[in-house]
Design an enzyme around this catalytic site. Structure first.
Site, short mmCIF file in Angstrom:
data_model
loop_
_atom_site.label_atom_id
_atom_site.label_comp_id
_atom_site.label_asym_id
_atom_site.label_seq_id
_atom_site.Cartn_x
_atom_site.Cartn_y
_atom_site.Cartn_z
N SER A 32 45.58 -24.53 41.93
CA SER A 32 46.18 -23.76 42.69
C SER A 32 45.88 -23.98 44.30
O SER A 32 44.61 -24.54 44.24
CB SER A 32 45.98 -22.00 42.51
OG SER A 32 46.08 -21.33 43.60
N ARG B 165 54.08 -16.57 28.19
CA ARG B 165 54.87 -15.82 29.44
C ARG B 165 54.61 -16.62 30.77
O ARG B 165 53.89 -17.51 30.66
CB ARG B 165 54.64 -14.53 29.54
CG ARG B 165 52.96 -14.14 29.56
CD ARG B 165 52.56 -12.77 29.32
NE ARG B 165 51.03 -12.63 29.39
CZ ARG B 165 50.33 -12.34 30.31
NH1 ARG B 165 50.92 -11.95 31.50
NH2 ARG B 165 49.20 -12.13 30.33
N TYR C 5 38.66 -16.33 41.25
CA TYR C 5 39.81 -17.16 40.89
C TYR C 5 39.81 -18.48 41.93
O TYR C 5 40.03 -19.58 41.46
CB TYR C 5 40.94 -16.26 41.55
CG TYR C 5 42.49 -17.11 41.07
CD1 TYR C 5 42.87 -17.19 39.63
CD2 TYR C 5 43.39 -17.59 42.06
CE1 TYR C 5 43.94 -17.99 39.39
CE2 TYR C 5 44.61 -18.46 41.73
CZ TYR C 5 44.85 -18.39 40.39
OH TYR C 5 46.04 -19.07 40.31
N ASN D 49 42.81 -19.21 21.48
CA ASN D 49 42.44 -18.58 22.78
C ASN D 49 41.52 -19.94 23.43
O ASN D 49 40.67 -20.33 22.59
CB ASN D 49 41.27 -17.65 22.37
CG ASN D 49 40.64 -16.98 23.57
OD1 ASN D 49 40.19 -17.63 24.44
ND2 ASN D 49 40.12 -15.59 23.31
N VAL D 50 41.80 -20.14 24.58
CA VAL D 50 41.36 -21.53 25.11
C VAL D 50 39.88 -21.45 25.21
O VAL D 50 39.25 -22.40 25.47
CB VAL D 50 42.01 -21.86 26.46
CG1 VAL D 50 43.40 -22.12 26.41
CG2 VAL D 50 41.69 -20.69 27.65
N ALA E 267 51.41 -20.34 26.63
CA ALA E 267 52.95 -20.62 26.62
C ALA E 267 53.81 -19.35 26.29
O ALA E 267 55.08 -19.51 26.22
CB ALA E 267 53.14 -21.75 25.56
#
Ligand code: NDP
Length: 270
Positions: free
Chosen positions: A147, A20, A160, A67-68, A18
């Site tokens: 995405s 940036r 990614y 930290n996820v 959250a």
């Protein structure tokens, strides 16, 4: 952005990454929409400007270091949120990283896998932690920030693309299973957004009309959090999609299996 009413008043929302970029925008818009936003990031101090901006708009926030990829930290944070507020209504799995290489096989294994740790394992850890409470509440929403890259080969950003494809399929599994517990899950795409992630040479020549304003993702998350699109749970939604139109055509979307990741076969096998 124009959030005119506090449509999310009473909701408790947790946003990862959250501090940036897109997570910052989502957090500010959720807070402006009336939600109590638990801002999370690896550095708790990095959240101070977001907290101040949100509160300047009349929002209410808390900050938590998270930290996820750290399961025990995530579980303790979610437990503390529920202990403090009695519930958790919304999880936005926004934190994500990218990596790539000239050839898709060039990246050291550890760097390739590290992207999956954040982009796939992270949302799984956070989701598991909140589902313990949402299943009891028999209510909740989970939004995974995916995405379009999930749907196309991207040889120079293979970890990614692969991680976002995995997130996509995971989200659809989650959504199917969670419906019976009153929990709606969505996977969204912000489109191409100007953030630190895209502030790299390979994005430099992309024409201006292909970039999507960051506010579009905030608006989409606020709309999904409001519940107006729960009929689309399990579906992919792009920040440029006309959400009202999708909702109106939800039956067609489900019947024709649209807004999802699927394999297009030349021949029917079954
Ligand atoms: P940024 O690079 O601007 O921000 C990434 C965020 O993720 C930061 O808040 C960062 O925190 C956080 N983060 C990274 N690793 C961890 C971790 N282990 N635990 C907790 N937080 C972590 O990226 P964007 O804002 O552009 O991206 C946000 C999301 O949107 C990502 O999931 C991305 O894949 C997705 N997305 C972005 C697009 C774009 O065009 N920008 C397009 C499509 C999807 P820290 O400051 O600590 O590093």
């Amino acid at each position: 952005m124009a959030i005119l009413s506090k449509t999310l008043a009473g909701q408790v929302a947790l946003v990862t990454g959250a501090n940036r970029g897109i997570g910052r925008q989502i957090s500010i818009d959720l807070a402006a929409g009336g939600a109590k936003v638990i801002l999370s990031a690896r550095s708790i101090d990095s959240l101070i400007p977001v907290e101040q901006e949100s509160e300047g708009l009349g929002g209410r926030c808390e900050r938590v270091a998270l930290n996820v990829t750290d399961q025990s930290v995530v579980e303790a944070a979610v437990q503390a949120i529920v202990a403090r507020h009695g519930k958790i209504d919304l999880l936005v799995n926004n934190a994500g990283i990218g990596a790539g290489s000239e050839n898709p096989w060039d990246l050291p294994v550890e760097e390739w896998w590290a992207v999956h740790e954040v982009n796939v394992k992270g949302p799984y850890i956070c989701t598991q932690a909140v589902m313990r409470h949402m299943t009891r509440q028999r209510a909740g929403r989970i939004i995974d920030v995916g995405s379009m890259v999930a749907a196309y080969p991207n040889p120079t950003a293979s970890p990614y693309a692969a991680s976002k494809a995995a997130l996509f399929r995971w989200n659809s599994c989650l959504a199917e299973g969670a419906k019976a517990f009153g929990v709606s899950a969505f996977v969204i795409s912000p489109g191409l957004v100007a953030t630190d992630m895209t502030d790299r040479p390979q994005f430099a020549d992309i024409p201006a009309d292909q970039w999507v304003p960051i506010e579009k993702t905030g608006e989409l998350v606020v709309a999904l959090a409001s519940g107006k699109a729960d009929v689309l749970a399990g579906r992919f939604i792009h920040a440029l999609d006309d959400l009202d139109s999708l909702v109106k055509q939800a039956d067609k979307i489900v019947a024709e299996n649209l807004q999802t990741l699927s394999i297009q076969m030349l021949h029917d096998l079954f």
